[in-house]
Design a protein around this motif. Sequence first.
Motif, PDB file in Angstrom:
ATOM      1  N   LEU A 139     -58.246  -1.545 -33.495  1.00 19.59           N
ATOM      2  CA  LEU A 139     -59.067  -1.755 -32.318  1.00 19.59           C
ATOM      3  C   LEU A 139     -59.822  -2.572 -33.015  1.00 19.59           C
ATOM      4  N   THR A 140     -60.064  -4.223 -32.516  1.00 19.22           N
ATOM      5  CA  THR A 140     -61.061  -4.355 -32.697  1.00 19.22           C
ATOM      6  C   THR A 140     -62.396  -5.372 -31.941  1.00 19.22           C
ATOM      7  N   ILE A 141     -63.407  -4.690 -31.517  1.00 21.79           N
ATOM      8  CA  ILE A 141     -64.470  -5.099 -30.508  1.00 21.79           C
ATOM      9  C   ILE A 141     -65.752  -6.375 -31.360  1.00 21.79           C
ATOM     10  N   LEU A 142     -65.716  -7.202 -31.313  1.00 22.66           N
ATOM     11  CA  LEU A 142     -66.971  -8.493 -31.140  1.00 22.66           C
ATOM     12  C   LEU A 142     -67.207  -8.711 -29.979  1.00 22.66           C
ATOM     13  N   THR A 143     -68.712  -8.272 -29.855  1.00 22.59           N
ATOM     14  CA  THR A 143     -69.270  -8.989 -28.727  1.00 22.59           C
ATOM     15  C   THR A 143     -70.238 -10.083 -29.249  1.00 22.59           C
ATOM     16  N   GLY A 144     -70.905 -10.853 -27.997  1.00 22.49           N
ATOM     17  CA  GLY A 144     -71.535 -12.315 -28.234  1.00 22.49           C
ATOM     18  C   GLY A 144     -72.989 -11.987 -27.235  1.00 22.49           C
ATOM     19  N   LYS A 154     -74.726  -1.544 -28.369  1.00 25.61           N
ATOM     20  CA  LYS A 154     -74.269  -1.630 -30.242  1.00 25.61           C
ATOM     21  C   LYS A 154     -74.348  -0.937 -31.003  1.00 25.61           C
ATOM     22  N   ASP A 155     -74.785   0.703 -30.949  1.00 23.91           N
ATOM     23  CA  ASP A 155     -75.191   1.368 -31.963  1.00 23.91           C
ATOM     24  C   ASP A 155     -73.659   2.317 -30.977  1.00 23.91           C
ATOM     25  N   TYR A 156     -73.010   2.880 -29.415  1.00 29.25           N
ATOM     26  CA  TYR A 156     -72.038   3.479 -29.259  1.00 29.25           C
ATOM     27  C   TYR A 156     -71.010   2.320 -29.917  1.00 29.25           C
ATOM     28  N   PHE A 157     -70.129   1.282 -29.840  1.00 32.98           N
ATOM     29  CA  PHE A 157     -69.651   0.771 -30.759  1.00 32.98           C
ATOM     30  C   PHE A 157     -70.021   0.572 -32.188  1.00 32.98           C
ATOM     31  N   VAL A 169     -65.632  -3.904 -35.843  1.00 33.61           N
ATOM     32  CA  VAL A 169     -66.891  -3.837 -35.275  1.00 33.61           C
ATOM     33  C   VAL A 169     -67.580  -4.563 -36.101  1.00 33.61           C
ATOM     34  N   ASP A 170     -68.164  -6.108 -34.796  1.00 38.72           N
ATOM     35  CA  ASP A 170     -68.834  -6.928 -34.511  1.00 38.72           C
ATOM     36  C   ASP A 170     -69.801  -7.596 -34.112  1.00 38.72           C
ATOM     37  N   HIS A 171     -70.705  -8.029 -34.495  1.00 43.54           N
ATOM     38  CA  HIS A 171     -71.571  -8.554 -33.413  1.00 43.54           C
ATOM     39  C   HIS A 171     -72.248 -10.146 -33.756  1.00 43.54           C
ATOM     40  N   ILE A 172     -71.750 -10.789 -32.553  1.00 43.46           N
ATOM     41  CA  ILE A 172     -72.371 -12.919 -33.231  1.00 43.46           C
ATOM     42  C   ILE A 172     -73.583 -12.797 -32.330  1.00 43.46           C
ATOM     43  N   VAL A 173     -74.285 -12.989 -32.550  1.00 47.11           N
ATOM     44  CA  VAL A 173     -75.538 -13.999 -31.599  1.00 47.11           C
ATOM     45  C   VAL A 173     -75.611 -14.461 -31.690  1.00 47.11           C
ATOM     46  N   SER A 174     -75.827 -15.864 -30.496  1.00 57.94           N
ATOM     47  CA  SER A 174     -76.456 -16.906 -30.561  1.00 57.94           C
ATOM     48  C   SER A 174     -77.205 -17.995 -30.873  1.00 57.94           C
ATOM     49  N   ARG A 175     -78.544 -17.337 -30.850  1.00 59.58           N
ATOM     50  CA  ARG A 175     -79.777 -17.251 -31.536  1.00 59.58           C
ATOM     51  C   ARG A 175     -80.927 -16.063 -32.225  1.00 59.58           C
ATOM     52  N   THR A 176     -80.725 -16.164 -33.524  1.00 59.98           N
ATOM     53  CA  THR A 176     -81.361 -15.582 -34.589  1.00 59.98           C
ATOM     54  C   THR A 176     -82.405 -15.129 -34.972  1.00 59.98           C
ATOM     55  N   ARG A 177     -83.103 -14.505 -35.278  1.00 60.36           N
ATOM     56  CA  ARG A 177     -84.039 -14.139 -35.339  1.00 60.36           C
ATOM     57  C   ARG A 177     -84.575 -14.889 -37.497  1.00 60.36           C
ATOM     58  N   SER A 180     -82.602 -12.364 -40.210  1.00 57.75           N
ATOM     59  CA  SER A 180     -81.676 -11.455 -39.367  1.00 57.75           C
ATOM     60  C   SER A 180     -80.365 -11.974 -41.087  1.00 57.75           C
ATOM     61  N   THR A 181     -79.585 -10.792 -40.901  1.00 58.62           N
ATOM     62  CA  THR A 181     -77.790 -10.489 -41.519  1.00 58.62           C
ATOM     63  C   THR A 181     -77.019 -10.955 -40.490  1.00 58.62           C
ATOM     64  N   ILE A 182     -77.543 -11.292 -38.907  1.00 57.62           N
ATOM     65  CA  ILE A 182     -76.975 -10.761 -38.022  1.00 57.62           C
ATOM     66  C   ILE A 182     -75.701 -12.643 -37.783  1.00 57.62           C
ATOM     67  N   LYS A 183     -74.231 -12.844 -37.256  1.00 58.49           N
ATOM     68  CA  LYS A 183     -73.605 -13.722 -37.574  1.00 58.49           C
ATOM     69  C   LYS A 183     -74.058 -14.752 -36.241  1.00 58.49           C
ATOM     70  N   LYS A 184     -74.532 -15.892 -36.520  1.00 56.56           N
ATOM     71  CA  LYS A 184     -74.919 -16.733 -35.236  1.00 56.56           C
ATOM     72  C   LYS A 184     -73.396 -17.955 -35.128  1.00 56.56           C
ATOM     73  N   GLY A 185     -73.930 -17.321 -33.877  1.00 61.30           N
ATOM     74  CA  GLY A 185     -72.564 -18.881 -33.778  1.00 61.30           C
ATOM     75  C   GLY A 185     -72.384 -17.800 -32.090  1.00 61.30           C
ATOM     76  N   TYR A 186     -70.941 -18.337 -32.118  1.00 62.97           N
ATOM     77  CA  TYR A 186     -70.178 -17.842 -30.887  1.00 62.97           C
ATOM     78  C   TYR A 186     -68.965 -17.320 -31.697  1.00 62.97           C
ATOM     79  N   ILE A 187     -68.563 -16.046 -30.727  1.00 62.19           N
ATOM     80  CA  ILE A 187     -66.827 -15.074 -30.989  1.00 62.19           C
ATOM     81  C   ILE A 187     -66.088 -16.284 -31.521  1.00 62.19           C
ATOM     82  N   GLN A 188     -65.868 -17.332 -30.731  1.00 64.83           N
ATOM     83  CA  GLN A 188     -64.967 -18.145 -31.526  1.00 64.83           C
ATOM     84  C   GLN A 188     -65.234 -18.462 -32.568  1.00 64.83           C
TER      85      GLN A 188
END
Length: 233
Positions: A139-144, A154-157, A169-177, A180-188
């Motif tokens: 089960l793979t879950i990605l949020t954008g 986020k905490d639930y996933f 589970v992973d989270h991708i963000v288009s604008r990072t601070r 930030s260590t979070i992945k930047k861009g789009y899910i694709q």
Amino acid sequence: MNIKKITGKINNVVDLSKTAKEISINLSEPIDFISGSFMNVFIDINGEKVRRAYSISSSSLENKNITFTIRLSPVGLLTPLFWKKDMIGEDIEMMGPLGLNTVDKMKQDKIYLFAFGVGAGVVKSIASYFFNQKNIKSLTILTGSKSEDEILYKDYFNSLSLGSGNVFVDHIVSRTREGSTIKKGYIQDYINEFDFNNSDVYVCGKEKACNDLVEKIKLMNPSDCNYFIEGFH
Ligand SMILES: Cc1cc2nc3c(=O)[nH]c(=O)nc-3n(C[C@H](O)[C@H](O)[C@H](O)COP(=O)(O)OP(=O)(O)OC[C@H]3O[C@@H](n4cnc5c(N)ncnc54)[C@H](O)[C@@H]3O)c2cc1C
């Protein structure tokens, strides 16, 4: 699913982010719904009955109280109400459950759930369903999301992936601070490592984002891969 008209009372509203809220509704009678379903909601606004569709974000194990996860459309008719006034105690009418992209159609044991923005709501309901299915091998879950503050549930996933070898589970963000260590861009931008052969792919969120992602997966030519696309405007 047995479609019916039903009433309910809003019994809680939770701020998930600046632009998203979880609306909890106590139903006048239980409804049997399958994760992935939505309800048509009718609310009186200035004497006019306004209808909007909202996906159910709560688990299908709970059928007397359901939640919707809504995003503010600043110039919209209905959603700004929830930011302008206290809606707890309001009665609402609904019709449903409705929808074709429900978990009963998803038969593979390899599941991908991709959530853009407020699409994380229905993905939460679907994820909780598959998390409890013994036959699921992965089960793979990605949020954008637009920003880190806008990652919903986020905490639930993340809690689903803790201690479970078959949940990723992973989270991708288009604008990072900055920093930030979070992945930047789009899910694709982060799907190349995935093997989509023999899988079910569920995608929910803004229609264009959903279609762009599915086009990218199709370019990988997976065999026996089924797409379930729940696109909003
Ligand atoms: C099957 C389905 C499931 C859905 N599930 C969800 C869900 O789980 N969560 C969720 O948040 N939404 C969901 N939606 C979308 C939801 O139904 C509404 O469309 C959304 O909440 C906007 O409603 P609204 O009345 O606030 O905005 P509307 O009045 O419908 O306006 C929507 C948009 O139209 C544009 N617009 C409207 N008026 C103007 C204007 N005067 N000038 C310029 N632009 C304008 C704006 O871009 C505005 O944001 C779903 C839709 C479908 C079809």
